[in-house]
Design a protein around this motif. Structure first.
Motif, PDB file in Angstrom:
ATOM      1  N   PHE A   2      -2.746  -6.553 -12.188  1.00  0.00           N
ATOM      2  CA  PHE A   2      -2.774  -7.112 -10.826  1.00  0.00           C
ATOM      3  C   PHE A   2      -2.118  -6.074  -9.925  1.00  0.00           C
ATOM      4  O   PHE A   2      -0.924  -5.854  -9.989  1.00  0.00           O
ATOM      5  N   TRP A   3      -2.918  -5.403  -9.095  1.00  0.00           N
ATOM      6  CA  TRP A   3      -2.386  -4.368  -8.217  1.00  0.00           C
ATOM      7  C   TRP A   3      -1.594  -5.043  -7.100  1.00  0.00           C
ATOM      8  O   TRP A   3      -2.154  -5.638  -6.183  1.00  0.00           O
ATOM      9  N   ARG A   4      -0.287  -4.967  -7.184  1.00  0.00           N
ATOM     10  CA  ARG A   4       0.561  -5.649  -6.216  1.00  0.00           C
ATOM     11  C   ARG A   4       1.958  -5.033  -6.220  1.00  0.00           C
ATOM     12  O   ARG A   4       2.301  -4.240  -7.102  1.00  0.00           O
ATOM     13  N   LYS A   5       2.752  -5.435  -5.263  1.00  0.00           N
ATOM     14  CA  LYS A   5       4.147  -5.016  -5.198  1.00  0.00           C
ATOM     15  C   LYS A   5       5.037  -6.079  -5.826  1.00  0.00           C
ATOM     16  O   LYS A   5       4.684  -7.265  -5.858  1.00  0.00           O
ATOM     17  N   VAL A   6       6.185  -5.640  -6.339  1.00  0.00           N
ATOM     18  CA  VAL A   6       7.169  -6.582  -6.849  1.00  0.00           C
ATOM     19  C   VAL A   6       7.593  -7.498  -5.709  1.00  0.00           C
ATOM     20  O   VAL A   6       7.826  -7.043  -4.584  1.00  0.00           O
ATOM     21  N   SER A   7       7.681  -8.779  -5.995  1.00  0.00           N
ATOM     22  CA  SER A   7       7.992  -9.769  -4.969  1.00  0.00           C
ATOM     23  C   SER A   7       9.230  -9.380  -4.162  1.00  0.00           C
ATOM     24  O   SER A   7      10.289  -9.093  -4.714  1.00  0.00           O
ATOM     25  N   GLY A   8       9.055  -9.336  -2.828  1.00  0.00           N
ATOM     26  CA  GLY A   8      10.165  -9.057  -1.931  1.00  0.00           C
ATOM     27  C   GLY A   8      10.550  -7.602  -1.816  1.00  0.00           C
ATOM     28  O   GLY A   8      11.594  -7.279  -1.237  1.00  0.00           O
ATOM     29  N   THR A   9       9.717  -6.685  -2.354  1.00  0.00           N
ATOM     30  CA  THR A   9      10.042  -5.257  -2.310  1.00  0.00           C
ATOM     31  C   THR A   9       8.817  -4.449  -1.897  1.00  0.00           C
ATOM     32  O   THR A   9       7.722  -4.985  -1.733  1.00  0.00           O
ATOM     33  N   ASP A  10       9.012  -3.133  -1.784  1.00  0.00           N
ATOM     34  CA  ASP A  10       7.910  -2.212  -1.528  1.00  0.00           C
ATOM     35  C   ASP A  10       7.543  -1.433  -2.787  1.00  0.00           C
ATOM     36  O   ASP A  10       6.791  -0.461  -2.723  1.00  0.00           O
ATOM     37  N   ARG A  11       8.078  -1.837  -3.943  1.00  0.00           N
ATOM     38  CA  ARG A  11       7.831  -1.142  -5.201  1.00  0.00           C
ATOM     39  C   ARG A  11       6.602  -1.718  -5.900  1.00  0.00           C
ATOM     40  O   ARG A  11       6.440  -2.938  -5.989  1.00  0.00           O
ATOM     41  N   LEU A  12       5.732  -0.845  -6.405  1.00  0.00           N
ATOM     42  CA  LEU A  12       4.577  -1.319  -7.154  1.00  0.00           C
ATOM     43  C   LEU A  12       5.022  -1.974  -8.453  1.00  0.00           C
ATOM     44  O   LEU A  12       5.891  -1.466  -9.159  1.00  0.00           O
ATOM     45  N   SER A  13       4.407  -3.096  -8.762  1.00  0.00           N
ATOM     46  CA  SER A  13       4.680  -3.787 -10.018  1.00  0.00           C
ATOM     47  C   SER A  13       4.074  -3.005 -11.172  1.00  0.00           C
ATOM     48  O   SER A  13       3.021  -2.358 -11.016  1.00  0.00           O
ATOM     49  N   PRO A  14       4.661  -3.062 -12.368  1.00  0.00           N
ATOM     50  CA  PRO A  14       4.029  -2.421 -13.529  1.00  0.00           C
ATOM     51  C   PRO A  14       2.677  -3.046 -13.870  1.00  0.00           C
ATOM     52  O   PRO A  14       1.864  -2.418 -14.550  1.00  0.00           O
ATOM     53  N   HIS A  15       2.424  -4.256 -13.379  1.00  0.00           N
ATOM     54  CA  HIS A  15       1.104  -4.865 -13.567  1.00  0.00           C
ATOM     55  C   HIS A  15       0.028  -4.035 -12.862  1.00  0.00           C
ATOM     56  O   HIS A  15      -1.140  -4.056 -13.267  1.00  0.00           O
ATOM     57  N   SER A  16       0.418  -3.295 -11.830  1.00  0.00           N
ATOM     58  CA  SER A  16      -0.541  -2.468 -11.091  1.00  0.00           C
ATOM     59  C   SER A  16      -1.111  -1.357 -11.953  1.00  0.00           C
ATOM     60  O   SER A  16      -2.247  -0.916 -11.752  1.00  0.00           O
TER      61      SER A  16
END
Length: 314
Positions: A226-240
């Motif tokens: 799931f290409w997204r940012k970690v909730s509440g941050t500007d960091r890409l989630s490892p799911h991305s």
């Protein structure tokens, strides 16, 4: 149809979103598959024949590794750098060890572990700071009670964008659907890069082979890519990057849902069995349940963290 993994001999199904390829032995079904490709060469365009041949080759080439068992080889005075070398054989360090490349093209500063507040380290870490906290290999959740003890949650963006992908389209093109019929109908989309899909398939196969009922944890799962940012941050989630999966959220638990504040997360009432955690760790997936900011449903492919933990054991 269920095939057998060439390394473990366990039943598994790995479906590519297009070709439905499975990891199979070099003989038997794989040999038959090659024969069908060769037999169809007179009737298919050359490009399609080549694509099918490469698909068969990549399916057969899957070699899963147990990172909790492989020999640990020290090559330098830095356990963290040696862990990166062992986890990602394509990586190379400069002569002075100050920079590394993970793709043969882009070079990253290794950096150092700085004396900064944990929040800054989480937001803008150096590569070296990814190893600031040593991941506990034992199944003991007391260490996570320490504020900001989040081994593996600290991620340097350059490290992951060069090791995996810098943009969504490339990440999507690498995806493979992985599931095991012995664990229910749950399917996870993960990347094939760095053998992630192979490692996940082997881990699921090992779990299914235990004959325990793990199906509740693979029911209504949170998913994989799931290409997204970690909730509440500007960091890409490892799911991305397609390297993380979430099991059943109802049984996993997530620190933000508890209303806790950063660095002040209380107890974690874990429901994920030790057998699942240890098996996933063996194949290179760390577990978010060991973090102060717990994410009990979350498993993330980080073999370098597992190897580093083994190197740092007394």
């Amino acid at each position: 149809m269920i095939e057998r993994h060439r390394t473990t001999g366990m039943a598994l199904v790995v479906s590519h979103p297009v070709c439905k390829a499975r990891f199979v032995p070099a003989t038997g079904p794989a040999k038959t598959m090659r024969s069908r490709v060769q037999a169809g060469m007179n009737f298919l365009p050359l490009a399609l024949v080549l694509w099918l041949s490469l698909t068969v080759a990549s399916a057969v080439a899957c070699e899963a590794m147990r990172f909790t068992e492989i020999p640990i080889v020290r090559m330098s005075a830095s356990p963290a750098k040696d862990a990166v070398r062992l986890a990602y054989p394509q990586s190379r360090f400069s002569t002075d060890g100050r920079t590394l490349t993970l793709d043969g093209q882009h070079w990253l500063d290794w950096g150092e572990v700085r004396s900064v507040v944990p929040e800054e380290m989480l937001e803008t870490p150096t590569v070296a700071e990814q190893f600031r906290y040593i991941y506990p290999l034992e199944f003991d959740l007391r260490q996570r009670e320490e504020a900001f003890f989040d081994p593996g949650r600290i991620r340097n963006h350059g490290f992951f964008s060069t090791l995996y992908f810098a943009e969504e389209a490339s990440s999507r093109r690498s995806l493979v659907s992985v599931r095991h019929e012995g664990l229910g109908n749950a399917s996870f989309q993960v990347t094939s890069r760095n053998n992630v899909s192979c490692q996940l398939a082997a881990a699921l196969a090992a779990l299914a082979d235990m004959k325990q009922d793990f199906s509740p944890f693979f029911r209504e799962v949170g998913g994989g890519f799931f290409w997204r940012k970690v909730s509440g941050t500007d960091r890409l989630s490892p799911h991305s990057f397609g390297i993380a999966i979430d099991l059943n959220p109802r049984l996993g638990g997530y620190w933000l849902w508890s209303g806790a504040r950063p660095g002040k997360v209380g107890r974690y009432d874990n429901h994920i069995p030790e057998a699942i955690v240890r098996t996933m760790e063996s194949f290179g997936f760390i577990w978010g349940g060991k973090w102060h900011h717990y994410d009990g449903m979350h498993f993330e492919y980080r073999p370098e963290i597992i190897i580093h933990a083994r190197m740092m054991k007394p």
